[in-house]
Design an enzyme around this catalytic site. Structure first.
Site, mmCIF file in Angstrom:
data_model
loop_
_atom_site.group_PDB
_atom_site.id
_atom_site.type_symbol
_atom_site.label_atom_id
_atom_site.label_comp_id
_atom_site.label_asym_id
_atom_site.label_seq_id
_atom_site.Cartn_x
_atom_site.Cartn_y
_atom_site.Cartn_z
ATOM 1 N N ASN A 172 8.612 5.864 1.023
ATOM 2 C CA ASN A 172 7.361 6.952 1.936
ATOM 3 C C ASN A 172 6.283 5.850 2.866
ATOM 4 O O ASN A 172 5.730 6.952 3.179
ATOM 5 C CB ASN A 172 7.556 8.253 1.433
ATOM 6 C CG ASN A 172 6.726 8.388 0.074
ATOM 7 O OD1 ASN A 172 5.491 7.311 0.431
ATOM 8 N ND2 ASN A 172 6.146 9.168 -0.215
ATOM 9 N N ASP B 83 -4.214 2.630 -9.380
ATOM 10 C CA ASP B 83 -4.114 4.499 -9.585
ATOM 11 C C ASP B 83 -3.779 4.238 -11.315
ATOM 12 O O ASP B 83 -3.309 3.584 -11.997
ATOM 13 C CB ASP B 83 -3.379 5.028 -8.785
ATOM 14 C CG ASP B 83 -2.233 4.075 -9.043
ATOM 15 O OD1 ASP B 83 -1.515 2.900 -9.359
ATOM 16 O OD2 ASP B 83 -1.499 4.003 -8.011
ATOM 17 N N HIS C 191 3.800 4.894 1.192
ATOM 18 C CA HIS C 191 2.420 5.133 0.964
ATOM 19 C C HIS C 191 2.003 4.472 -0.272
ATOM 20 O O HIS C 191 2.933 3.114 -0.625
ATOM 21 C CB HIS C 191 2.454 6.258 -0.692
ATOM 22 C CG HIS C 191 3.523 6.081 -1.384
ATOM 23 N ND1 HIS C 191 4.492 6.505 -2.547
ATOM 24 C CD2 HIS C 191 3.213 4.988 -2.996
ATOM 25 C CE1 HIS C 191 4.743 5.989 -3.762
ATOM 26 N NE2 HIS C 191 3.738 4.683 -3.643
ATOM 27 N N GLU D 111 -0.078 10.186 -0.448
ATOM 28 C CA GLU D 111 0.899 9.574 -0.250
ATOM 29 C C GLU D 111 1.284 10.330 1.686
ATOM 30 O O GLU D 111 -0.235 10.751 2.110
ATOM 31 C CB GLU D 111 1.427 11.199 -1.020
ATOM 32 C CG GLU D 111 1.500 11.232 -2.037
ATOM 33 C CD GLU D 111 3.717 10.350 -2.855
ATOM 34 O OE1 GLU D 111 3.499 9.672 -1.622
ATOM 35 O OE2 GLU D 111 3.357 10.554 -3.975
HETATM 36 C C1 GLP Z 1 3.845 3.195 -7.148
HETATM 37 C C2 GLP Z 1 2.397 2.593 -7.660
HETATM 38 C C3 GLP Z 1 2.387 1.813 -6.034
HETATM 39 C C4 GLP Z 1 3.538 1.175 -5.977
HETATM 40 C C5 GLP Z 1 5.154 2.090 -5.743
HETATM 41 C C6 GLP Z 1 5.920 1.134 -5.494
HETATM 42 O O1 GLP Z 1 3.690 4.602 -7.146
HETATM 43 N N1 GLP Z 1 1.973 3.755 -6.769
HETATM 44 O O2 GLP Z 1 1.291 1.373 -5.774
HETATM 45 O O3 GLP Z 1 2.985 1.012 -4.103
HETATM 46 O O4 GLP Z 1 4.681 2.193 -6.671
HETATM 47 O O5 GLP Z 1 5.980 0.339 -6.486
HETATM 48 P P1 GLP Z 1 7.876 -0.574 -6.676
HETATM 49 O O6 GLP Z 1 7.228 -1.601 -6.916
HETATM 50 O O7 GLP Z 1 8.286 -0.667 -7.738
HETATM 51 O O8 GLP Z 1 9.016 -0.492 -5.978
#
Ligand code: GLP
Length: 249
Positions: free
Chosen positions: A137, A67, A139, A144
């Site tokens: 959440n 993404d 995702h 989402e």
């Molecule tokens: C973002 C990314 C996800 C990732 C998530 C968790 O929202 N789009 O791909 O899994 O963050 O991030 P973190 O590893 O900082 O908790």
């Protein structure tokens, strides 16, 4: 779905990095599905070291990130382009720019950009390994809760909770983009193998639901239970809180 407790961030990151190393070593034209977030920083640090000391030629490896934020230019400090370059690509000379793929969040027509990205992944993919983090959440990517399981790469809205969670990377919460281009859930499920990494107590509810609750669009990650080759790597902190949970085979 194979749940594995790898005790702590160090061991878990080393494991994921080693699996990626083995994959690119055994198949020079590997396609990797890559993720961002704090969870992956140590994975990429370890992977970069392992790739260097093993002198792996990455010139035929293709990468596809999950993404990118809509509206951020590839040189924006908080863009996932910059994140990937800082944490992974700049550390090994043999990564080929042309084989590195991230959606362009600042494309004039982001809907078109999403379609082109999806097509490119279909043409070059599927990913041999897709690595995933998970949002609090549930995702994956930026899909989402209540995203359709049939979704492919598209422009998606971020929920207030994701905007809040990700605001730690921005100066102020108003700076966090409200939309992203994200691989869809169907796009992610095409990967041959998926490794989801979850670390820290803030992820335990999402993992608990992933293991215990029904497969439902209310928890996007639950689609992974329909995939034949998924590992969920957790640390001991998460594992201890879900130990009593009846694990899904
Ligand atoms: C973002 C990314 C996800 C990732 C998530 C968790 O929202 N789009 O791909 O899994 O963050 O991030 P973190 O590893 O900082 O908790």
């Amino acid at each position: 779905m194979n749940l594995i407790n790898l005790k702590n961030q160090t061991i878990a990151s080393q494991y994921v990095a080693t699996e990626l190393l083995k994959q690119v070593k055994s198949k020079p034209n590997t396609v990797l599905g890559l993720a961002t977030g704090n969870t992956m920083i140590d994975v990429y640090k370890c992977l970069s070291e392992l790739l260097n000391i093993n002198q792996i030629d990455l010139s035929r490896v293709a990468t596809f990130n999950l993404d990118e934020y809509v509206g951020l230019a590839p040189n924006h400090k908080q863009s996932y382009h910059v994140y990937m370059n800082e944490h992974l690509f700049k550390h090994n000379d043999s990564w080929q720019k042309d084989n590195i793929h991230l959606p362009m969040g600042n494309a004039k027509d982001v809907v078109h950009e999403s379609k082109v990205y999806e097509q490119l992944l279909c043409d070059i993919g599927p990913a041999d390994i897709q690595i995933l983090g998970i949002g609090e959440n549930g995702h994956i990517g930026f899909n989402e809760p209540y995203t359709s399981f049939d979704s492919v790469t598209s422009v998606v809205d971020l929920t207030p909770s994701t905007i809040k969670a990700n605001s730690k990377h921005f100066e102020k919460i108003e700076d966090v983009p409200k939309q992203a281009i994200s691989l869809g859930l169907t796009s992610i499920m095409r990967a041959k193998r998926i490794i989801l990494l979850a670390l820290g107590r803030h992820k335990r509810d999402a993992i608990k639901q992933l293991l215990k609750d029904d497969i439902s669009e209310s928890l996007p990650a639950s689609i992974l239970r329909q995939h034949a080759n998924v590992e969920v790597i957790v640390d001991d902190e998460i594992f201890q809180t879900i130990k009593s949970t009846k694990l899904i085979p």
